[in-house]
Design an enzyme around this catalytic site. Structure first.
Site, PDB file in Angstrom:
ATOM      1  N   ASN A  13      98.764  74.878   9.089  1.00 38.52           N
ATOM      2  CA  ASN A  13      99.064  76.071   9.898  1.00 38.52           C
ATOM      3  C   ASN A  13     100.538  76.393   9.683  1.00 38.52           C
ATOM      4  OD1 ASN A  13      99.464  78.040  11.793  1.00 38.52           O
ATOM      5  ND2 ASN A  13      99.253  76.680  13.584  1.00 38.52           N
ATOM      6  N   LYS A  15     102.146  78.897  10.575  1.00 37.83           N
ATOM      7  CA  LYS A  15     102.729  79.663  11.693  1.00 37.83           C
ATOM      8  C   LYS A  15     103.518  80.854  11.145  1.00 37.83           C
ATOM      9  CE  LYS A  15     102.749  75.403  14.271  1.00 37.83           C
ATOM     10  NZ  LYS A  15     102.957  74.785  15.560  1.00 37.83           N
ATOM     11  N   HIS A  98      94.637  78.952  19.059  1.00 33.87           N
ATOM     12  CA  HIS A  98      95.740  77.974  18.983  1.00 33.87           C
ATOM     13  C   HIS A  98      96.511  78.003  20.301  1.00 33.87           C
ATOM     14  CE1 HIS A  98      99.491  76.090  17.742  1.00 33.87           C
ATOM     15  NE2 HIS A  98      98.803  75.544  16.759  1.00 33.87           N
ATOM     16  N   GLU A 100      99.511  78.074  20.928  1.00 34.67           N
ATOM     17  CA  GLU A 100     100.616  79.049  20.965  1.00 34.67           C
ATOM     18  C   GLU A 100     100.081  80.454  21.257  1.00 34.67           C
ATOM     19  OE1 GLU A 100     102.301  77.978  17.172  1.00 34.67           O
ATOM     20  OE2 GLU A 100     102.897  76.052  18.009  1.00 34.67           O
ATOM     21  N   GLU A 170      93.595  69.632  19.693  1.00 33.38           N
ATOM     22  CA  GLU A 170      95.054  69.625  19.627  1.00 33.38           C
ATOM     23  C   GLU A 170      95.649  69.470  21.024  1.00 33.38           C
ATOM     24  OE1 GLU A 170      96.545  71.529  15.771  1.00 33.38           O
ATOM     25  OE2 GLU A 170      96.506  73.097  17.279  1.00 33.38           O
TER      26      GLU A 170
HETATM   27  C1  PEP Z   1      99.681  73.117  14.912  1.00 31.56           C
HETATM   28  O1  PEP Z   1     100.432  74.069  14.867  1.00 31.56           O
HETATM   29  O2  PEP Z   1      98.459  73.298  14.987  1.00 31.56           O
HETATM   30  C2  PEP Z   1     100.251  71.777  14.885  1.00 31.56           C
HETATM   31  C3  PEP Z   1      99.452  70.741  15.019  1.00 31.56           C
HETATM   32  O3  PEP Z   1     101.609  71.707  14.702  1.00 31.56           O
HETATM   33  P1  PEP Z   1     102.452  70.346  14.397  1.00 31.56           P
HETATM   34  O4  PEP Z   1     101.724  69.614  13.322  1.00 31.56           O
HETATM   35  O5  PEP Z   1     103.792  70.847  13.961  1.00 31.56           O
HETATM   36  O6  PEP Z   1     102.482  69.584  15.664  1.00 31.56           O
END
Ligand code: PEP
Length: 256
Positions: A13, A15, A98, A100, A170
């Site tokens: 991801n 982002k 997600h 975010e 997550e």
């Molecule tokens: C994500 O954005 O889904 C994620 C798991 O980020 P990170 O690996 O940076 O924690």
């Protein structure tokens, strides 16, 4: 069911990172690292980089994903992108729900449900994210929170639709924080998700669903996490922006 019969998916991801030239460069670095992968490899890039990414992965085993999709087919939804538009762009995967998006952009279980449905109907593979906040884990309600998200986000889905959906567990407290869930915590939550699906759709469906772990997965901790019986790969943020680290994670997920 043997975990090896499920598809492990390692998805980056990115982002809101990388220009188009940087996208091309990073994919070119990832290509040789993914060439012999024993798992599915996906890069989820910003909308403006989709065309570059789709062109760059041609002839390789790397798939391209987007990071969001709207549930309507077209219309007055300024700033949104439809599932058909993503298909037309050559995209295979799309991240939905997600944390975010849930935290900063008002995404709810209801909109996640609609977006996942729309993605499936268009032939995209959704990567549907669920996970508890820190205070929910501390209040010992992780199981209720995650079960509720699964039930709502997949409400009204057929078993065939559930099977086609990749679920990313997550824990929100582990995303971008450097705090990783222990392999036991990750395995337990992914196992819980599988048991919720088994209750709703039967064991066969539950055993066929890909359930990833995401949250500060990196080159050092990936092997232990993806080795857990119910963890089928990972959704990776920060470490997916460094080809060497992403390559190590792909390697860890390729071990049978
Ligand atoms: C994500 O954005 O889904 C994620 C798991 O980020 P990170 O690996 O940076 O924690």
């Amino acid at each position: 069911m043997n975990k090896n019969l499920r598809k492990a998916v390692i998805a980056g991801n990115w982002k809101m990172n990388k220009t188009r030239p940087e996208t091309l460069a990073l994919i070119n670095e990832i290509k040789p690292l993914a060439a012999d992968a024993g798992c599915e490899v996906v890069v989820c890039v910003p909308f403006t980089n989709l065309e570059t990414a789709v062109g760059a992965v041609k002839g390789t085993n790397i798939k391209v994903g987007a990071q969001n999709v709207h549930f309507e087919k077209s219309g007055a939804f300024t700033g949104e992108i439809s599932a058909d538009m993503l298909v037309e762009a050559g995209v295979d995967y799309v991240i939905i729900g997600h944390s975010e998006r849930r935290r900063y952009f008002g995404e709810t279980d209801e909109t996640v449900n609609k977006r996942v449905k729309a993605a499936l109907q268009a032939g995209l593979i959704p990567i549907m994210c669920v996970g508890e906040l820190l205070w929910e884990r501390e209040a010992d309600i992780t199981q209720e929170v995650v079960a509720r998200q699964i039930k709502l986000d997949m409400a009204g889905f057929s078993s065939a639709e559930v099977k086609k959906t990749v679920i990313a567990y997550e824990p929100v407290w582990a995303i971008g924080t450097g705090k990783t869930a222990t392999s036991e915590q990750a395995g337990e939550a992914c196992g819980l998700i599988r048991s919720v699906i088994a209750k709703l759709h039967g064991k066969d469906t539950a055993n066929a669903v890909t359930i990833q772990y995401g949250g500060s997965m990196n080159a050092q901790n990936a092997a232990e996490l993806v080795a857990m019986p119910d963890v089928d790969g990972g959704l990776i943020g920060g470490a997916s922006l460094k080809s060497a680290d992403f390559g190590e994670i792909i390697k860890a997920a390729s071990v049978k």
